[in-house]
Design a protein around this motif. Structure first.
Motif, PDB file in Angstrom:
ATOM      1  N   PHE A  84       0.869  -1.173   0.000  1.00  0.00           N
ATOM      2  CA  PHE A  84       0.000   0.000   0.000  1.00  0.00           C
ATOM      3  C   PHE A  84       0.906   1.223   0.000  1.00  0.00           C
ATOM      4  N   PHE A  85       0.629   2.201  -0.847  1.00  0.00           N
ATOM      5  CA  PHE A  85       1.483   3.379  -0.967  1.00  0.00           C
ATOM      6  C   PHE A  85       1.581   4.084   0.386  1.00  0.00           C
ATOM      7  N   ALA A  86       2.806   4.448   0.782  1.00  0.00           N
ATOM      8  CA  ALA A  86       3.031   4.998   2.119  1.00  0.00           C
ATOM      9  C   ALA A  86       3.882   6.263   2.088  1.00  0.00           C
ATOM     10  N   VAL A  87       3.328   7.330   2.679  1.00  0.00           N
ATOM     11  CA  VAL A  87       4.034   8.600   2.831  1.00  0.00           C
ATOM     12  C   VAL A  87       4.269   8.807   4.318  1.00  0.00           C
ATOM     13  N   MET A  88       5.530   8.966   4.700  1.00  0.00           N
ATOM     14  CA  MET A  88       5.854   9.216   6.102  1.00  0.00           C
ATOM     15  C   MET A  88       6.082  10.705   6.302  1.00  0.00           C
ATOM     16  N   ARG A  89       5.381  11.268   7.285  1.00  0.00           N
ATOM     17  CA  ARG A  89       5.450  12.713   7.561  1.00  0.00           C
ATOM     18  C   ARG A  89       6.430  12.980   8.702  1.00  0.00           C
ATOM     19  N   PHE A  90       7.253  14.014   8.500  1.00  0.00           N
ATOM     20  CA  PHE A  90       8.215  14.450   9.509  1.00  0.00           C
ATOM     21  C   PHE A  90       8.043  15.937   9.782  1.00  0.00           C
ATOM     22  N   PHE A  91       8.135  16.302  11.044  1.00  0.00           N
ATOM     23  CA  PHE A  91       8.127  17.706  11.434  1.00  0.00           C
ATOM     24  C   PHE A  91       9.576  18.150  11.602  1.00  0.00           C
ATOM     25  N   MET A  92      10.010  19.106  10.814  1.00  0.00           N
ATOM     26  CA  MET A  92      11.400  19.573  10.808  1.00  0.00           C
ATOM     27  C   MET A  92      11.571  20.629  11.899  1.00  0.00           C
ATOM     28  N   LEU A  93      11.823  20.164  13.111  1.00  0.00           N
ATOM     29  CA  LEU A  93      11.893  21.051  14.265  1.00  0.00           C
ATOM     30  C   LEU A  93      13.301  21.517  14.592  1.00  0.00           C
ATOM     31  N   ASP A  94      14.292  20.669  14.342  1.00  0.00           N
ATOM     32  CA  ASP A  94      15.678  21.034  14.633  1.00  0.00           C
ATOM     33  C   ASP A  94      16.608  20.169  13.794  1.00  0.00           C
ATOM     34  N   SER A  95      17.905  20.394  13.920  1.00  0.00           N
ATOM     35  CA  SER A  95      18.872  19.702  13.064  1.00  0.00           C
ATOM     36  C   SER A  95      18.968  18.202  13.356  1.00  0.00           C
ATOM     37  N   MET A  96      18.504  17.762  14.507  1.00  0.00           N
ATOM     38  CA  MET A  96      18.552  16.327  14.813  1.00  0.00           C
ATOM     39  C   MET A  96      17.574  15.524  13.962  1.00  0.00           C
ATOM     40  N   VAL A  97      16.605  16.192  13.381  1.00  0.00           N
ATOM     41  CA  VAL A  97      15.607  15.500  12.565  1.00  0.00           C
ATOM     42  C   VAL A  97      16.242  14.887  11.323  1.00  0.00           C
ATOM     43  N   TYR A  98      17.281  15.518  10.767  1.00  0.00           N
ATOM     44  CA  TYR A  98      17.915  14.996   9.555  1.00  0.00           C
ATOM     45  C   TYR A  98      18.321  13.531   9.736  1.00  0.00           C
ATOM     46  N   GLU A  99      18.998  13.244  10.837  1.00  0.00           N
ATOM     47  CA  GLU A  99      19.461  11.874  11.085  1.00  0.00           C
ATOM     48  C   GLU A  99      18.273  10.940  11.303  1.00  0.00           C
ATOM     49  N   ASN A 100      17.236  11.414  11.992  1.00  0.00           N
ATOM     50  CA  ASN A 100      16.041  10.600  12.194  1.00  0.00           C
ATOM     51  C   ASN A 100      15.388  10.259  10.857  1.00  0.00           C
ATOM     52  N   VAL A 101      15.312  11.244   9.972  1.00  0.00           N
ATOM     53  CA  VAL A 101      14.731  10.993   8.648  1.00  0.00           C
ATOM     54  C   VAL A 101      15.522   9.913   7.929  1.00  0.00           C
ATOM     55  N   ARG A 102      16.843  10.043   7.942  1.00  0.00           N
ATOM     56  CA  ARG A 102      17.679   9.048   7.252  1.00  0.00           C
ATOM     57  C   ARG A 102      17.459   7.651   7.842  1.00  0.00           C
ATOM     58  N   LYS A 103      17.430   7.538   9.166  1.00  0.00           N
ATOM     59  CA  LYS A 103      17.221   6.236   9.807  1.00  0.00           C
ATOM     60  C   LYS A 103      15.857   5.654   9.438  1.00  0.00           C
ATOM     61  N   GLN A 104      14.821   6.494   9.456  1.00  0.00           N
ATOM     62  CA  GLN A 104      13.486   6.004   9.128  1.00  0.00           C
ATOM     63  C   GLN A 104      13.398   5.560   7.670  1.00  0.00           C
ATOM     64  N   ILE A 105      14.051   6.281   6.785  1.00  0.00           N
ATOM     65  CA  ILE A 105      14.057   5.884   5.369  1.00  0.00           C
ATOM     66  C   ILE A 105      14.695   4.508   5.216  1.00  0.00           C
ATOM     67  N   GLU A 106      15.808   4.293   5.915  1.00  0.00           N
ATOM     68  CA  GLU A 106      16.505   2.999   5.828  1.00  0.00           C
ATOM     69  C   GLU A 106      15.706   1.873   6.473  1.00  0.00           C
ATOM     70  N   ASN A 107      15.083   2.148   7.618  1.00  0.00           N
ATOM     71  CA  ASN A 107      14.385   1.098   8.367  1.00  0.00           C
ATOM     72  C   ASN A 107      12.963   0.844   7.885  1.00  0.00           C
ATOM     73  N   VAL A 108      12.235   1.905   7.577  1.00  0.00           N
ATOM     74  CA  VAL A 108      10.815   1.781   7.263  1.00  0.00           C
ATOM     75  C   VAL A 108      10.567   1.738   5.761  1.00  0.00           C
ATOM     76  N   LYS A 109      11.408   2.410   4.997  1.00  0.00           N
ATOM     77  CA  LYS A 109      11.341   2.447   3.538  1.00  0.00           C
ATOM     78  C   LYS A 109      10.012   2.990   2.991  1.00  0.00           C
ATOM     79  N   PRO A 110       9.618   4.205   3.411  1.00  0.00           N
ATOM     80  CA  PRO A 110       8.398   4.788   2.841  1.00  0.00           C
ATOM     81  C   PRO A 110       8.573   5.050   1.350  1.00  0.00           C
TER      82      PRO A 110
END
Length: 193
Positions: free
Chosen positions: A107-133
């Motif tokens: 099922f097509f999946a879009v993961m939403r992120f709130f860009m609140l601070d610079s730590m989000v960049y690493e979280n986005v990368r980890k989620q892309i690798e682990n969850v693969k939206p």
């Protein structure tokens, strides 16, 4: 609908109508072919099927934001519910468990992120690798420098949607020029640029 087809639609129609109420739904349905992709940001357990049906009858690709539908929890079964009881083409969520379940169901999946601070960049990368939206949406989207840095940081591994705070054509063009594949907005004047 095939994921490749949906991704092509985002490239061909980069302005996504984010519908938050009945008025927005009616305007979207009156748009004809101008609006192809719709993010549904409202509804409840009882009426989400009807909302999706109306949009599908209008020829739209429909992505339901699970976190904003009243009566749905944050367990994986809500993805099964939307896939099995509506004609939606996919989901949006901030919750990795829901995105993972969507991927399991093809099922097509879009993961939403709130860009609140610079730590989000690493979280986005980890989620892309682990969850693969299939795509990610960043909020707020009216930050061209952040969009550009994020696109570089994730090295093109997944297309980016800029959402939230997109107020006009200038915001739209800046987001797209910065590397976003598409923008999503509830601002109806932007839907019809």
């Amino acid at each position: 609908m095939e994921k490749e087809t949906i991704l092509e639609q985002f490239e061909d129609y980069p302005v996504i109508a984010a519908v938050k109420d009945e008025d927005g739904l009616k305007k979207c349905l009156e748009s004809g072919a101008e609006i192809q992709i719709v993010f549904v940001l409202y509804g409840d357990l009882c009426n989400i099927g009807d909302i999706v049906d109306r949009l599908k009858e209008g020829g739209k690709t429909v992505i339901v934001h699970l976190d904003l539908i009243s009566g749905l929890g944050n367990r994986e079964i809500v993805v099964d519910y939307i896939k099995n009881t509506t004609k939606a083409d996919g989901i949006i969520s901030t919750k990795s468990t829901l995105i993972k379940r969507a991927k399991e169901l093809d099922f097509f999946a879009v993961m939403r992120f709130f860009m609140l601070d610079s730590m989000v960049y690493e979280n986005v990368r980890k989620q892309i690798e682990n969850v693969k939206p299939d795509m990610i949406e960043i909020i707020p989207g009216a930050m061209p420098k952040v969009i550009s840095r994020l696109c570089e940081f994730i090295e093109g591994k997944v297309p980016v949607i800029a959402g939230g705070m997109i107020m006009d054509k200038e915001d739209t063009m800046k987001a797209l020029d910065a590397g976003a594949t598409a923008i999503s907005t509830t601002r109806q004047n932007v839907w019809f640029m």
